[in-house]
Design a protein around this motif. Structure first.
Motif, PDB file in Angstrom:
ATOM      1  N   PRO A  86       0.837  -1.321  -0.273  1.00  0.00           N
ATOM      2  CA  PRO A  86       0.060   0.022  -0.024  1.00  0.00           C
ATOM      3  C   PRO A  86       0.864   1.182  -0.088  1.00  0.00           C
ATOM      4  N   VAL A  87       0.493   2.385  -0.743  1.00  0.00           N
ATOM      5  CA  VAL A  87       1.246   3.488  -0.868  1.00  0.00           C
ATOM      6  C   VAL A  87       0.306   4.707  -0.798  1.00  0.00           C
ATOM      7  N   SER A  88       0.907   5.686  -0.016  1.00  0.00           N
ATOM      8  CA  SER A  88       0.000   6.929  -0.045  1.00  0.00           C
ATOM      9  C   SER A  88       0.565   7.914  -0.925  1.00  0.00           C
ATOM     10  N   LYS A 161       5.487   4.503   1.230  1.00  0.00           N
ATOM     11  CA  LYS A 161       4.966   3.035   1.315  1.00  0.00           C
ATOM     12  C   LYS A 161       4.371   3.411   2.854  1.00  0.00           C
ATOM     13  N   GLU A 162       3.051   2.679   2.961  1.00  0.00           N
ATOM     14  CA  GLU A 162       2.523   2.363   4.076  1.00  0.00           C
ATOM     15  C   GLU A 162       2.531   1.121   4.580  1.00  0.00           C
ATOM     16  N   LEU A 163       3.485   0.743   5.340  1.00  0.00           N
ATOM     17  CA  LEU A 163       4.094  -0.674   5.864  1.00  0.00           C
ATOM     18  C   LEU A 163       3.301  -0.647   7.211  1.00  0.00           C
ATOM     19  N   CYS A 164       2.937   0.254   8.103  1.00  0.00           N
ATOM     20  CA  CYS A 164       1.760   0.276   8.928  1.00  0.00           C
ATOM     21  C   CYS A 164       1.595   1.560   9.349  1.00  0.00           C
ATOM     22  N   SER A 165       0.600   1.740  10.191  1.00  0.00           N
ATOM     23  CA  SER A 165      -0.039   2.906  10.445  1.00  0.00           C
ATOM     24  C   SER A 165      -0.787   2.824  11.783  1.00  0.00           C
ATOM     25  N   GLU A 238       6.841  -2.641  14.794  1.00  0.00           N
ATOM     26  CA  GLU A 238       7.116  -3.806  16.111  1.00  0.00           C
ATOM     27  C   GLU A 238       8.734  -3.586  16.502  1.00  0.00           C
ATOM     28  N   THR A 239       8.877  -3.533  17.612  1.00  0.00           N
ATOM     29  CA  THR A 239      10.199  -3.404  18.304  1.00  0.00           C
ATOM     30  C   THR A 239      10.905  -4.485  17.614  1.00  0.00           C
ATOM     31  N   THR A 245       6.711   3.034  10.261  1.00  0.00           N
ATOM     32  CA  THR A 245       5.559   3.864   9.723  1.00  0.00           C
ATOM     33  C   THR A 245       6.079   4.645   8.586  1.00  0.00           C
ATOM     34  N   PRO A 246       5.295   5.428   7.916  1.00  0.00           N
ATOM     35  CA  PRO A 246       5.620   6.670   6.904  1.00  0.00           C
ATOM     36  C   PRO A 246       6.273   7.704   7.680  1.00  0.00           C
TER      37      PRO A 246
END
Length: 306
Positions: A86-88, A161-165, A238-239, A245-246
């Motif tokens: 997913p990409v913003s 890239k939206e690797l997590c949000s 995640e640690t 995140t972006p």
């Protein structure tokens, strides 16, 4: 002689026409290539052409849907995805007059004016943010354009890239001195580890890793006095994962010009020949390009001095 002159004119006209259409970003088949993410660019669609006047197509987020937001000048970018991700796409109009604009993401040139993967357009000058799930090996066209009542716009484009949000928010700078500042932010993931990037103001989005930071606080030191800076921050999903995140930002701040003990006081006397104050006008006082005072807010009546 006339034939020779006519030939020369036609040759010159052809060269000018070719040159105009050869400008990168002018057309979908000659776009500005985005090689990697994150990506940031700013520009003015007046620097490009108006080769496309098709209505943007379906699923393009246009409000009203029948408004042609490709009627003005447009600029084209191209990105080929290297993974399923997913990409913003964030397009910020660059001025209050950059209205009636839109950003449209198409899968290939064949879909321009047909159907969008994602898009958003309307009459205001607010930030346009859209997200799309891109497929590895597929080429996507990003068009920034405006409607018929606004021929050109200023814009800023950020793609990540939206690797997590969600990404961090509430960026702030405090305890600022001539050479240091306390930089803080809020995590929206409950993250304990982050990365921060401190840059000179106006720099593009970080192109590599930042400096490790914990607990949403970073003490920036060894800064230069009287200098405008900005910072970006991102949280680790995640640690220990190394996935983030972006970037959130940029947040602008500046170091102090001098210590408070070395500062001087000045008196500015405001006048007005119409005897009715400054009517809401303001004046910024700058030193080394940095705003040290803004005056005029209290001067609403009379001829002055205010």
């Amino acid at each position: 002689m006339k034939k020779q002159l006519l030939f020369s004119f036609l040759a010159l006209f052809g060269a000018i026409t070719f040159s105009a259409h050869a400008q990168v970003g002018n057309t979908c088949d000659n776009p500005i290539i985005i090689n990697a993410l994150p990506f940031q660019a700013s520009g003015n669609t007046a620097d490009y052409g108006d080769d496309v006047d098709l209505v943007q197509g379906t699923l393009c987020g246009a409000v009203p849907s029948n408004t042609n937001y490709l009627a003005g000048n447009e600029v084209f970018y191209s990105y080929t995805a290297t993974e399923n991700v997913p990409v913003s796409f964030v397009m910020t109009p660059g001025s209050p007059t950059s209205t009636n604009s839109g950003i449209f993401v198409y899968e290939g040139c064949a879909n321009v004016g047909v159907s969008c993967v994602a898009g958003l357009a309307n009459s205001n000058a607010n930030v346009r943010t859209v997200t799309a799930s891109l497929l590895a090996g597929h080429t996507y066209i990003i068009a920034i354009a405006s409607g018929p009542s606004t021929q050109t716009i200023l814009y800023n484009l950020i793609i990540q890239k939206e690797l997590c949000s969600p990404k961090p928010s509430g960026l702030a700078a405090d305890n600022i001195t001539t050479t240091s500042a306390s930089l803080a932010w809020f995590t929206n993931l409950g993250a304990t580890s982050s990365e921060i990037a401190i840059q000179l103001a106006g720099s593009i989005i970080p192109q590599g890793p930042g400096v490790a930071a914990t607990n949403q606080l970073f003490e920036a030191t060894n800064l230069t006095p009287a200098t405008e800076y900005q910072f970006w921050v991102r949280d680790e999903c995640e640690t220990g994962s190394g996935i983030f995140t972006p970037w959130a930002g940029p947040y602008l701040f500046n170091t102090l010009i001098c210590d408070a003990t070395a500062a001087c006081n000045y008196v500015f006397r405001m006048t007005d020949s119409a005897n009715n104050g400054w009517n809401g006008a303001r004046m910024q006082v700058r030193q080394n390009g940095i705003v040290v005072a803004t005056i005029g807010s209290t001067y609403n009546l009379g001829s002055g001095p205010g």
